[in-house]
Design a protein around this motif. Structure first.
Motif, PDB file in Angstrom:
ATOM      1  N   VAL A  30      44.403  32.390  42.120  1.00 52.44           N
ATOM      2  CA  VAL A  30      43.134  32.607  42.821  1.00 52.44           C
ATOM      3  C   VAL A  30      42.426  33.822  42.243  1.00 52.44           C
ATOM      4  O   VAL A  30      43.014  34.903  42.118  1.00 52.44           O
ATOM      5  CB  VAL A  30      43.364  32.796  44.335  1.00 52.44           C
ATOM      6  CG1 VAL A  30      42.043  33.059  45.050  1.00 52.44           C
ATOM      7  CG2 VAL A  30      44.060  31.577  44.927  1.00 52.44           C
ATOM      8  N   VAL A  31      41.147  33.620  41.899  1.00 53.82           N
ATOM      9  CA  VAL A  31      40.310  34.707  41.388  1.00 53.82           C
ATOM     10  C   VAL A  31      39.259  35.044  42.445  1.00 53.82           C
ATOM     11  O   VAL A  31      38.529  34.159  42.903  1.00 53.82           O
ATOM     12  CB  VAL A  31      39.617  34.304  40.068  1.00 53.82           C
ATOM     13  CG1 VAL A  31      38.745  35.447  39.558  1.00 53.82           C
ATOM     14  CG2 VAL A  31      40.645  33.910  39.018  1.00 53.82           C
ATOM     15  N   LEU A  32      39.189  36.314  42.833  1.00 56.18           N
ATOM     16  CA  LEU A  32      38.203  36.765  43.819  1.00 56.18           C
ATOM     17  C   LEU A  32      36.947  37.219  43.083  1.00 56.18           C
ATOM     18  O   LEU A  32      37.005  38.115  42.243  1.00 56.18           O
ATOM     19  CB  LEU A  32      38.763  37.926  44.647  1.00 56.18           C
ATOM     20  CG  LEU A  32      40.096  37.686  45.355  1.00 56.18           C
ATOM     21  CD1 LEU A  32      40.568  38.967  46.031  1.00 56.18           C
ATOM     22  CD2 LEU A  32      39.962  36.577  46.379  1.00 56.18           C
ATOM     23  N   THR A  33      35.810  36.591  43.382  1.00 64.19           N
ATOM     24  CA  THR A  33      34.576  36.949  42.676  1.00 64.19           C
ATOM     25  C   THR A  33      33.477  37.447  43.595  1.00 64.19           C
ATOM     26  O   THR A  33      32.436  37.873  43.130  1.00 64.19           O
ATOM     27  CB  THR A  33      34.031  35.728  41.894  1.00 64.19           C
ATOM     28  OG1 THR A  33      33.728  34.684  42.817  1.00 64.19           O
ATOM     29  CG2 THR A  33      35.035  35.248  40.873  1.00 64.19           C
ATOM     30  N   GLY A  34      33.665  37.361  44.888  1.00 66.59           N
ATOM     31  CA  GLY A  34      32.612  37.746  45.828  1.00 66.59           C
ATOM     32  C   GLY A  34      32.410  39.242  45.885  1.00 66.59           C
ATOM     33  O   GLY A  34      33.268  40.043  45.497  1.00 66.59           O
ATOM     34  N   HIS A  35      31.256  39.631  46.407  1.00 69.44           N
ATOM     35  CA  HIS A  35      30.869  41.040  46.483  1.00 69.44           C
ATOM     36  C   HIS A  35      31.824  41.840  47.377  1.00 69.44           C
ATOM     37  O   HIS A  35      32.217  42.954  47.046  1.00 69.44           O
ATOM     38  CB  HIS A  35      29.438  41.140  47.010  1.00 69.44           C
ATOM     39  CG  HIS A  35      28.878  42.517  47.030  1.00 69.44           C
ATOM     40  ND1 HIS A  35      28.438  43.170  45.903  1.00 69.44           N
ATOM     41  CD2 HIS A  35      28.712  43.398  48.047  1.00 69.44           C
ATOM     42  CE1 HIS A  35      28.013  44.374  46.222  1.00 69.44           C
ATOM     43  NE2 HIS A  35      28.159  44.535  47.519  1.00 69.44           N
TER      44      HIS A  35
ATOM     45  N   LEU B  46      47.199  36.113  42.835  1.00 72.78           N
ATOM     46  CA  LEU B  46      45.870  36.635  42.556  1.00 72.78           C
ATOM     47  C   LEU B  46      45.723  36.953  41.074  1.00 72.78           C
ATOM     48  O   LEU B  46      46.589  37.601  40.481  1.00 72.78           O
ATOM     49  CB  LEU B  46      45.594  37.891  43.379  1.00 72.78           C
ATOM     50  CG  LEU B  46      45.500  37.706  44.900  1.00 72.78           C
ATOM     51  CD1 LEU B  46      45.251  39.043  45.586  1.00 72.78           C
ATOM     52  CD2 LEU B  46      44.387  36.723  45.267  1.00 72.78           C
ATOM     53  N   ALA B  47      44.638  36.464  40.488  1.00 70.58           N
ATOM     54  CA  ALA B  47      44.332  36.743  39.086  1.00 70.58           C
ATOM     55  C   ALA B  47      43.062  37.574  39.006  1.00 70.58           C
ATOM     56  O   ALA B  47      42.196  37.494  39.880  1.00 70.58           O
ATOM     57  CB  ALA B  47      44.160  35.439  38.311  1.00 70.58           C
ATOM     58  N   THR B  48      42.942  38.378  37.959  1.00 71.20           N
ATOM     59  CA  THR B  48      41.738  39.186  37.768  1.00 71.20           C
ATOM     60  C   THR B  48      40.659  38.352  37.082  1.00 71.20           C
ATOM     61  O   THR B  48      40.928  37.289  36.512  1.00 71.20           O
ATOM     62  CB  THR B  48      42.044  40.420  36.906  1.00 71.20           C
ATOM     63  OG1 THR B  48      42.416  39.979  35.586  1.00 71.20           O
ATOM     64  CG2 THR B  48      43.190  41.230  37.507  1.00 71.20           C
ATOM     65  N   THR B  49      39.434  38.849  37.132  1.00 74.77           N
ATOM     66  CA  THR B  49      38.335  38.142  36.457  1.00 74.77           C
ATOM     67  C   THR B  49      38.548  38.118  34.947  1.00 74.77           C
ATOM     68  O   THR B  49      38.082  37.191  34.269  1.00 74.77           O
ATOM     69  CB  THR B  49      36.993  38.818  36.787  1.00 74.77           C
ATOM     70  OG1 THR B  49      37.073  40.221  36.492  1.00 74.77           O
ATOM     71  CG2 THR B  49      36.653  38.639  38.257  1.00 74.77           C
TER      72      THR B  49
ATOM     73  N   GLU C 257      41.412  37.613  33.518  1.00 75.54           N
ATOM     74  CA  GLU C 257      42.358  36.529  33.259  1.00 75.54           C
ATOM     75  C   GLU C 257      41.736  35.148  33.414  1.00 75.54           C
ATOM     76  O   GLU C 257      42.340  34.149  33.035  1.00 75.54           O
ATOM     77  CB  GLU C 257      43.552  36.640  34.220  1.00 75.54           C
ATOM     78  CG  GLU C 257      44.409  37.879  34.022  1.00 75.54           C
ATOM     79  CD  GLU C 257      45.518  37.969  35.057  1.00 75.54           C
ATOM     80  OE1 GLU C 257      46.672  37.643  34.712  1.00 75.54           O
ATOM     81  OE2 GLU C 257      45.218  38.349  36.200  1.00 75.54           O
ATOM     82  N   LEU C 258      40.532  35.109  33.949  1.00 81.26           N
ATOM     83  CA  LEU C 258      39.894  33.831  34.241  1.00 81.26           C
ATOM     84  C   LEU C 258      39.752  32.956  32.994  1.00 81.26           C
ATOM     85  O   LEU C 258      39.977  31.744  33.029  1.00 81.26           O
ATOM     86  CB  LEU C 258      38.515  34.078  34.873  1.00 81.26           C
ATOM     87  CG  LEU C 258      37.738  32.865  35.369  1.00 81.26           C
ATOM     88  CD1 LEU C 258      38.531  32.098  36.415  1.00 81.26           C
ATOM     89  CD2 LEU C 258      36.394  33.308  35.947  1.00 81.26           C
ATOM     90  N   LYS C 259      39.410  33.581  31.858  1.00 83.51           N
ATOM     91  CA  LYS C 259      39.198  32.823  30.628  1.00 83.51           C
ATOM     92  C   LYS C 259      40.488  32.201  30.096  1.00 83.51           C
ATOM     93  O   LYS C 259      40.445  31.208  29.371  1.00 83.51           O
ATOM     94  CB  LYS C 259      38.585  33.726  29.563  1.00 83.51           C
ATOM     95  CG  LYS C 259      37.169  34.194  29.890  1.00 83.51           C
ATOM     96  CD  LYS C 259      36.626  35.084  28.786  1.00 83.51           C
ATOM     97  CE  LYS C 259      35.207  35.556  29.117  1.00 83.51           C
ATOM     98  NZ  LYS C 259      34.664  36.449  28.054  1.00 83.51           N
ATOM     99  N   THR C 260      41.611  32.787  30.440  1.00 77.04           N
ATOM    100  CA  THR C 260      42.885  32.283  29.919  1.00 77.04           C
ATOM    101  C   THR C 260      43.502  31.198  30.797  1.00 77.04           C
ATOM    102  O   THR C 260      44.467  30.562  30.397  1.00 77.04           O
ATOM    103  CB  THR C 260      43.891  33.443  29.775  1.00 77.04           C
ATOM    104  OG1 THR C 260      44.203  33.962  31.081  1.00 77.04           O
ATOM    105  CG2 THR C 260      43.312  34.561  28.917  1.00 77.04           C
ATOM    106  N   LEU C 261      42.944  30.977  31.988  1.00 80.04           N
ATOM    107  CA  LEU C 261      43.505  29.983  32.903  1.00 80.04           C
ATOM    108  C   LEU C 261      42.924  28.602  32.620  1.00 80.04           C
ATOM    109  O   LEU C 261      41.709  28.453  32.433  1.00 80.04           O
ATOM    110  CB  LEU C 261      43.212  30.366  34.359  1.00 80.04           C
ATOM    111  CG  LEU C 261      43.886  31.641  34.900  1.00 80.04           C
ATOM    112  CD1 LEU C 261      43.370  31.951  36.304  1.00 80.04           C
ATOM    113  CD2 LEU C 261      45.385  31.477  34.922  1.00 80.04           C
ATOM    114  N   ALA C 262      43.772  27.599  32.616  1.00 79.22           N
ATOM    115  CA  ALA C 262      43.302  26.222  32.489  1.00 79.22           C
ATOM    116  C   ALA C 262      42.605  25.808  33.784  1.00 79.22           C
ATOM    117  O   ALA C 262      42.925  26.337  34.859  1.00 79.22           O
ATOM    118  CB  ALA C 262      44.484  25.298  32.200  1.00 79.22           C
ATOM    119  N   PRO C 263      41.654  24.851  33.700  1.00 80.69           N
ATOM    120  CA  PRO C 263      40.938  24.430  34.922  1.00 80.69           C
ATOM    121  C   PRO C 263      41.870  24.005  36.043  1.00 80.69           C
ATOM    122  O   PRO C 263      41.619  24.323  37.213  1.00 80.69           O
ATOM    123  CB  PRO C 263      40.074  23.274  34.425  1.00 80.69           C
ATOM    124  CG  PRO C 263      39.854  23.549  32.978  1.00 80.69           C
ATOM    125  CD  PRO C 263      41.123  24.183  32.501  1.00 80.69           C
TER     126      PRO C 263
END
Length: 560
Positions: A249-254, A277-280, A282-288
């Motif tokens: 899970v990536v948290l992106t909200g304000h 929990l993953a950081t933003t 790490e988002l690019k390295t995660l598969a859909p």
């Protein structure tokens, strides 16, 4: 016999902005201090908070602010009052933690420390009056009803509540405590009416959790979850479903990270596994198929963030083919148009939309059976429906009559109504200052109806600016009027119209210069009136007209 006044300063005949003052003799107990998000007609307004004039005028009487739960409609307006008044604030552990976050975001209240943590075992004494609490079920832990005990009987404020027999220990209602309160005289019950119109029993949280798990299990692409960050129960269900399907899970909200971290620190949220929990970054390295994005948006409004994602304007996420957007919080009625537009935008870019409320009745507020059960447990002499628009308050009144509350013992208050207890009866005895204080940027209350009217006119018909320079001593126009238009007409194709406007301005200004009793305000008003009549006659539109009249400096002219 105590003198008792109940004043609805917010939260009646509207959604949100909950604030109720209970005055007992020379003390005022404030229940909740919330905000509401603006409707579409409040252009540019960020949030709306209650008018606190009544509290400010009686600030020496205010014993404290008592919070029912940690959502924005109960705590969001605190900084705007606490910046000027050091009043003690009481609430559950999580509620106070979230209230601290809210106050720290405002520079004027960063150092405010007059917070006090209470629970349902607390019994606070203020002279002959006491304040106690009882646990309720809502979408956030630490939700509590508030009891104000007076010599004439108890005043009970439920806050947001529903009854859910399958709720986990952290969210369970204390039925025994409520029944115990009902064993003693309850003079008035101020009860949540937000879902009073619904004839359906709400889905249990266990059913909702199963629905979320199933959606995660059968979707093979990326999942974007839209929710309100302070809906802790829903956040926990998303974390559990992600862990069960081997997603991160990536948290992106304000506000999401602050609220989630606070809930984790207080053990109101539990991570199913340490790496969930993953950081933003790490988002690019995660598969859909490994990704869940939890989006809550600015000031708790995820729909606008979803629109940015669908139109490639979001700073991190762009919705595309194979993405599932899962909306797990029920939006307010005011957001229904925005919700429909958001869904359309997502489908246009190849995404899919699912909402937890599509096939289930989902709400953190009790339906008619819950409201009737609360009445039967407490046996109030008077019911005062609060927290809802008028039709919801009226529906609550009807179901109260079904369980034996006499019609003349149900009072539907208007904003600012003072409900007084005299001669053994509650009745509306007057009104207090109440209404909306609008927050726009750092401005508090500096936006009124005139500014909103101008904004509406600007949005509909644009603006026309007329600039002219005059020599008052010689009674002549120094330079011919210049006309500028924005949002009204396309200037390149409207030369004749603009030329005629310039002539009207010149004639009007010259007529005022020839008048012996020259007046600047009269001159500007005459320019406005003349242009307004002509433009409406030619276009049937009413732009905002802004005359700019400049006077030549005679001394500077002679030197030059």
């Amino acid at each position: 016999m105590a003198k008792i006044n109940l004043v609805a300063l917010g939260g009646v005949r509207e959604n949100g902005k909950n604030m109720y003052a209970v005055e007992v003799d020379d003390q005022i107990f404030v229940c909740d201090f919330g905000l509401k998000y603006p409707d579409n007609d409040l252009m540019g307004i960020d949030i709306v908070i209650p008018d606190t004039t009544y509290l400010v005028d009686n600030i020496d009487k205010v014993a404290g602010i008592f919070l029912s739960h940690g959502h924005a409609d109960a705590i969001g307006a605190l900084p705007y009052f606490l910046s000027e008044h050091n009043v003690p604030v009481y609430g559950s552990e999580l509620t106070i933690a979230l209230a601290r976050i809210v106050t720290k975001q405002n520079p004027k209240t960063r150092k405010f420390k007059n917070f006090h943590v209470v629970d349902e075992k607390s019994n606070l004494k203020f002279g002959k009056t006491y304040v106690s609490f009882f646990r309720t079920t809502h979408s956030i832990p630490g939700s509590m009803g508030i009891v104000i005990g007076t010599p004439n009987g108890q005043i009970v404020y439920t806050g947001d509540f529903k009854f859910d027999q399958s709720a986990s220990e952290m969210y369970k209602t204390n039925f025994g405590r409520i029944a115990h309160i009902g064993d003693r005289k309850v003079l008035a019950l101020l009860s949540d009416s937000a879902n009073a119109e619904s004839p359906y029993q709400m889905a249990s949280e266990r059913e909702i959790a199963d629905s979320i798990n199933e959606s995660f299990k059968y979707h093979t692409g990326r999942i974007i979850v839209a929710t309100v960050a302070s809906n802790i129960m829903r956040v926990q269900q998303v974390l559990n479903a992600a862990a069960a399907t081997n997603r991160r899970v990536v948290l992106t909200g304000h506000d999401a990270e602050k609220i989630v971290r606070t809930a984790l620190d207080l053990n109101y949220l539990v991570l199913p596994n340490p790496d969930i929990l993953a950081t933003t970054k790490e988002l690019k390295t995660l598969a859909p198929e490994e990704t869940v994005i939890l989006e809550n948006g600015r000031i708790g409004e995820p729909l606008k963030s979803l629109q940015k994602m669908a139109s490639s304007r979001h700073r991190l996420i762009h919705i595309g083919e194979g993405d599932l957007v899962f909306i797990v919080s029920t939006p307010s009625h005011a957001m229904e148009t925005t919700l429909a537009r958001t869904k359309d935008m997502i489908y246009r870019v190849g995404g899919e939309v699912k909402a937890v409320f599509d096939d289930k009745h989902v709400s953190g507020h009790g339906a008619r059976q819950d409201l009737q059960l609360m009445i039967n447990l407490l046996h109030p002499e008077y019911l005062i429906p609060v927290q809802g628009e008028y039709r919801q308050l009226a529906a609550h009144a009807e179901i109260a009559e079904e369980v034996g509350i006499p019609a003349d013992h149900v009072i539907i208050p208007a904003l600012g109504d003072i409900i007084s207890y005299t001669k053994g009866q509650l009745h509306v005895s007057g009104s207090a200052p109440a209404g909306n204080t609008m927050i726009d940027g750092i401005g508090v209350g500096d936006i009124g109806n005139i500014v909103l009217r101008d904004r509406k006119m600007l949005s509909e018909d644009g603006i026309m600016i007329a600039v002219v320079t005059i020599d008052r001593k010689k009674k002549r126009i120094v330079s011919r009027p210049k006309i500028q238009s924005r949002g009204f007409v396309y200037m390149k194709t409207s030369k004749d119209l603009l030329a005629e406007c310039g002539k009207i301005v010149a004639d009007t200004v010259q007529k005022n210069l020839d008048n012996k009793e020259f007046d600047w305000s009269h001159l500007k008003q005459d320019v406005r009136d003349g242009l307004a009549r002509y433009l409406f006659d030619q276009t049937k539109r009413r732009p905002v007209i802004l005359p700019v009249i400049m006077e030549v400096n005679q001394n500077s002219a002679k030197r030059q």
